[in-house]
Design a protein around this motif. Structure first.
Motif, PDB file in Angstrom:
ATOM      1  N   THR A 120      35.516  31.777  47.606  1.00  0.00           N
ATOM      2  CA  THR A 120      37.028  32.404  46.507  1.00  0.00           C
ATOM      3  C   THR A 120      38.161  30.689  46.499  1.00  0.00           C
ATOM      4  OG1 THR A 120      35.622  34.083  46.756  1.00  0.00           O
ATOM      5  CG2 THR A 120      38.188  33.394  45.400  1.00  0.00           C
ATOM      6  N   MET A 156      32.049  28.470  36.065  1.00  0.00           N
ATOM      7  CA  MET A 156      33.173  29.050  36.352  1.00  0.00           C
ATOM      8  C   MET A 156      33.601  29.715  35.393  1.00  0.00           C
ATOM      9  SD  MET A 156      36.711  26.630  37.019  1.00  0.00           S
ATOM     10  CE  MET A 156      37.263  26.296  35.199  1.00  0.00           C
ATOM     11  N   SER A 157      34.119  31.721  35.901  1.00  0.00           N
ATOM     12  CA  SER A 157      35.228  32.338  35.208  1.00  0.00           C
ATOM     13  C   SER A 157      36.565  31.300  34.776  1.00  0.00           C
ATOM     14  CB  SER A 157      35.302  33.528  35.602  1.00  0.00           C
ATOM     15  OG  SER A 157      36.038  34.552  35.455  1.00  0.00           O
ATOM     16  N   ARG A 158      36.840  32.423  33.241  1.00  0.00           N
ATOM     17  CA  ARG A 158      38.295  32.436  33.087  1.00  0.00           C
ATOM     18  C   ARG A 158      39.224  32.754  33.622  1.00  0.00           C
ATOM     19  NH1 ARG A 158      37.653  30.428  27.106  1.00  0.00           N
ATOM     20  NH2 ARG A 158      40.034  29.302  27.860  1.00  0.00           N
ATOM     21  N   ARG A 159      38.630  34.036  34.317  1.00  0.00           N
ATOM     22  CA  ARG A 159      39.456  35.256  34.763  1.00  0.00           C
ATOM     23  C   ARG A 159      40.351  34.591  35.901  1.00  0.00           C
ATOM     24  NH1 ARG A 159      39.510  40.830  35.227  1.00  0.00           N
ATOM     25  NH2 ARG A 159      40.910  41.497  36.771  1.00  0.00           N
ATOM     26  N   GLN A 165      36.543  39.058  26.743  1.00  0.00           N
ATOM     27  CA  GLN A 165      34.872  38.757  26.860  1.00  0.00           C
ATOM     28  C   GLN A 165      34.484  37.567  28.126  1.00  0.00           C
ATOM     29  OE1 GLN A 165      32.508  36.689  24.211  1.00  0.00           O
ATOM     30  NE2 GLN A 165      30.621  36.656  25.506  1.00  0.00           N
ATOM     31  N   GLN A 166      35.719  36.140  28.407  1.00  0.00           N
ATOM     32  CA  GLN A 166      36.003  35.394  28.757  1.00  0.00           C
ATOM     33  C   GLN A 166      36.131  36.340  30.277  1.00  0.00           C
ATOM     34  OE1 GLN A 166      33.715  31.932  28.672  1.00  0.00           O
ATOM     35  NE2 GLN A 166      33.451  33.573  27.609  1.00  0.00           N
ATOM     36  N   THR A 167      36.718  36.815  30.360  1.00  0.00           N
ATOM     37  CA  THR A 167      37.918  37.644  31.830  1.00  0.00           C
ATOM     38  C   THR A 167      37.386  38.142  32.362  1.00  0.00           C
ATOM     39  OG1 THR A 167      39.572  38.482  30.771  1.00  0.00           O
ATOM     40  CG2 THR A 167      40.140  36.340  31.203  1.00  0.00           C
ATOM     41  N   GLU A 176      35.295  41.132  34.221  1.00  0.00           N
ATOM     42  CA  GLU A 176      34.134  40.514  35.755  1.00  0.00           C
ATOM     43  C   GLU A 176      33.719  42.372  36.034  1.00  0.00           C
ATOM     44  OE1 GLU A 176      35.953  38.969  38.569  1.00  0.00           O
ATOM     45  OE2 GLU A 176      35.942  36.380  37.250  1.00  0.00           O
ATOM     46  N   LYS A 223      43.571  27.715  32.457  1.00  0.00           N
ATOM     47  CA  LYS A 223      43.188  29.302  32.083  1.00  0.00           C
ATOM     48  C   LYS A 223      44.158  29.900  30.955  1.00  0.00           C
ATOM     49  CE  LYS A 223      40.767  29.598  36.571  1.00  0.00           C
ATOM     50  NZ  LYS A 223      40.051  30.162  37.383  1.00  0.00           N
TER      51      LYS A 223
END
Length: 139
Positions: free
Chosen positions: A17, A1-4, A75-77, A79, A28
């Motif tokens: 989505t 799972m993305s943190r964005r 980095q975590q957000t 895409e 988040k």
């Protein structure tokens, strides 16, 4: 799972989505991994009764945590094909500052610091940031 944070879906996006709701955005925006780093590091520093520069080490750890929070959330957000999530990154860094202030840390050495202020700031900040509108690039 993305943190964005997912603010909207487009007709061409995948059907699975999901737009992030209030509680998803709360999670988040808080860099829990960096807050965990702070809790562990500050606990180690404060457990050393003979350390002459405990306050200095706490300030150093705080600055390192803030820098780490910035780069980690960036980095975590990230895409591919999307702009940098500056609002989320900066508000997450603010969350780290607010959490450390609420916990005490090096701020306890400042004359104006009272634990009540930190607790109230934490309540207000954490409740308010998910209510902010999406950045213009994602509306």
């Amino acid at each position: 799972m993305s943190r964005r944070i997912v603010w909207s879906t487009y007709e061409s996006s995948a059907s699975d989505t999901k737009i992030d709701g209030y509680f998803d955005r709360v999670l988040k925006y808080i860099p829990a991994d960096v807050v965990g780093l702070w809790l562990t590091g500050s606990g180690l520093i404060q457990s050393q009764s003979d350390a002459p520069s405990r306050v200095g080490l706490l300030w150093l750890l705080f600055v390192a945590g803030l820098v780490f929070s910035f780069f980690w959330m960036r980095q975590q957000t990230a895409e591919p094909g999307k702009p940098i999530a500056w609002q989320q990154i900066l508000l997450s860094c603010g969350s780290f500052v607010v959490w450390v202030f609420a916990i005490g840390g090096p701020f306890t050495e400042l004359s104006f610091y009272k634990p009540l202020y930190g607790s109230l700031l934490l309540l207000v900040y954490t409740t308010a940031i998910p209510l902010l509108p999406p950045p213009p690039s994602q509306q």
